[in-house]
Design an enzyme around this catalytic site. Structure first.
Site, PDB file in Angstrom:
ATOM      1  N   ASP A   1       0.871  -1.177   0.000  1.00 52.74           N
ATOM      2  CA  ASP A   1       0.000   0.000   0.000  1.00 52.74           C
ATOM      3  C   ASP A   1       0.917   1.238   0.000  1.00 52.74           C
ATOM      4  O   ASP A   1       1.464   1.599  -1.027  1.00 52.74           O
ATOM      5  CB  ASP A   1      -0.905  -0.117   1.233  1.00 52.74           C
TER       6      ASP A   1
ATOM      7  N   ARG B   1     -10.783 -13.039   6.057  1.00 52.57           N
ATOM      8  CA  ARG B   1      -9.502 -13.597   5.593  1.00 52.57           C
ATOM      9  C   ARG B   1      -9.688 -14.900   4.837  1.00 52.57           C
ATOM     10  O   ARG B   1      -8.925 -15.238   3.945  1.00 52.57           O
ATOM     11  CB  ARG B   1      -8.576 -13.886   6.784  1.00 52.57           C
TER      12      ARG B   1
HETATM   13  P1  IMP Z   1       1.773  -0.346   3.935  1.00 51.31           P
HETATM   14  O1  IMP Z   1       2.835  -0.274   4.969  1.00 51.31           O
HETATM   15  O2  IMP Z   1       0.978   0.915   3.828  1.00 51.31           O
HETATM   16  O3  IMP Z   1       2.258  -0.805   2.576  1.00 51.31           O
HETATM   17  O4  IMP Z   1       0.678  -1.324   4.519  1.00 51.31           O
HETATM   18  C1  IMP Z   1       0.573  -2.595   4.185  1.00 51.31           C
HETATM   19  C2  IMP Z   1      -0.363  -3.335   5.132  1.00 51.31           C
HETATM   20  O5  IMP Z   1      -1.611  -2.646   5.347  1.00 51.31           O
HETATM   21  C3  IMP Z   1      -0.721  -4.621   4.433  1.00 51.31           C
HETATM   22  O6  IMP Z   1       0.229  -5.626   4.685  1.00 51.31           O
HETATM   23  C4  IMP Z   1      -2.087  -4.909   4.978  1.00 51.31           C
HETATM   24  O7  IMP Z   1      -1.975  -5.611   6.189  1.00 51.31           O
HETATM   25  C5  IMP Z   1      -2.698  -3.547   5.241  1.00 51.31           C
HETATM   26  N1  IMP Z   1      -3.549  -3.140   4.099  1.00 51.31           N
HETATM   27  C6  IMP Z   1      -3.290  -2.200   3.168  1.00 51.31           C
HETATM   28  N2  IMP Z   1      -4.283  -2.095   2.281  1.00 51.31           N
HETATM   29  C7  IMP Z   1      -5.221  -3.008   2.636  1.00 51.31           C
HETATM   30  C8  IMP Z   1      -6.496  -3.407   2.076  1.00 51.31           C
HETATM   31  O8  IMP Z   1      -6.984  -2.915   1.054  1.00 51.31           O
HETATM   32  N3  IMP Z   1      -7.154  -4.398   2.738  1.00 51.31           N
HETATM   33  C9  IMP Z   1      -6.667  -4.998   3.867  1.00 51.31           C
HETATM   34  N4  IMP Z   1      -5.474  -4.665   4.409  1.00 51.31           N
HETATM   35  C10 IMP Z   1      -4.749  -3.684   3.808  1.00 51.31           C
END
Ligand code: IMP
Ligand code: MG
Length: 194
Positions: free
Chosen positions: A120, A182
């Site tokens: 993300d 999940r």
């Molecule tokens: P980042 O550090 O922003 O890249 O966050 C990644 C983490 O946020 C992922 O490993 C997920 O656990 C959670 N996450 C981000 N987007 C989503 C989504 O659309 N659905 C569910 N979990 C998400």
């Protein structure tokens, strides 16, 4: 209460347990997920054919379903291990990432493939990739099932990518909303207002 939980489909619709459960809209079908996991595994089999020590590392809990399906298709000697992280400040992503459960295995001189459900903003992955390199892994690559590229705040190169998706909140195949969904075999979108 217990009687309500045990009373099957004939229980009163007024019971809170019988409240409607919104089914997410299908974004990526179970068949498409399995086909793509097979393609990623084929590429990994080719690229790591000469590796003597490959460790696939997942980030709990979201990556578990993907990691298991992926390693079942690897024809290489492979170990698996897990991190668990959380972000300070709540929400899906804050700027600072905390390691709640560390790896069991040493990664020094190993070829490490980090397996993630979704990238993300990239903060979680950036932190973990840096840590694995600092611990002396021989190589560190990233395999991510889903890529929300438009949300990226820190650069994270994805070596093996399943699907690029729009900026939608997705659930299923490991991804949760408040620990639910999940176990769906597909990736879906929770519709607005449900
Ligand atoms: P980042 O550090 O922003 O890249 O966050 C990644 C983490 O946020 C992922 O490993 C997920 O656990 C959670 N996450 C981000 N987007 C989503 C989504 O659309 N659905 C569910 N979990 C998400
Ligand atoms: Mg995750």
């Amino acid at each position: 209460m217990i009687r309500q939980m045990l009373s099957g489909p004939t229980s009163s619709p007024a019971s809170s347990l019988a409240a409607p459960r919104p089914q997410p809209r299908v974004l990526i079908t179970a068949d498409d997920l399995q086909r793509r996991v097979g393609e990623l595994a084929a590429a990994i089999n080719r690229d790591y054919a000469a590796s003597e020590r490959l460790i696939c590392i997942g980030v709990l809990k979201g990556s578990v379903f993907f990691l298991v399906d992926l390693v079942k298709r690897l024809e290489l000697p492979v170990a698996i291990d897990f991190f668990q992280t959380s972000s300070y400040g709540g929400g899906t992503s804050a700027g600072e990432v905390r390691i709640r459960k560390d790896l069991d295995l040493p990664v020094r001189d190993a070829d490490v493939l980090l397996v993630e459900d979704i990238v993300d903003t990239g903060y979680t992955l950036r932190t973990i990739l840096d840590l694995l390199r600092w611990r002396g892994a021989r190589s560190v690559k990233l395999c991510a099932l889903l890529d929300k590229a438009s949300r990226r705040e820190v650069e994270v190169p994805i070596d093996y990518r399943g699907f690029e998706i729009e900026d939608l909140f997705v659930v299923g195949y490991g991804l949760d909303f408040a620990e639910r969904y999940r176990n769906l075999p597909y990736v879906g979108v929770l519709e607005e207002g449900k």
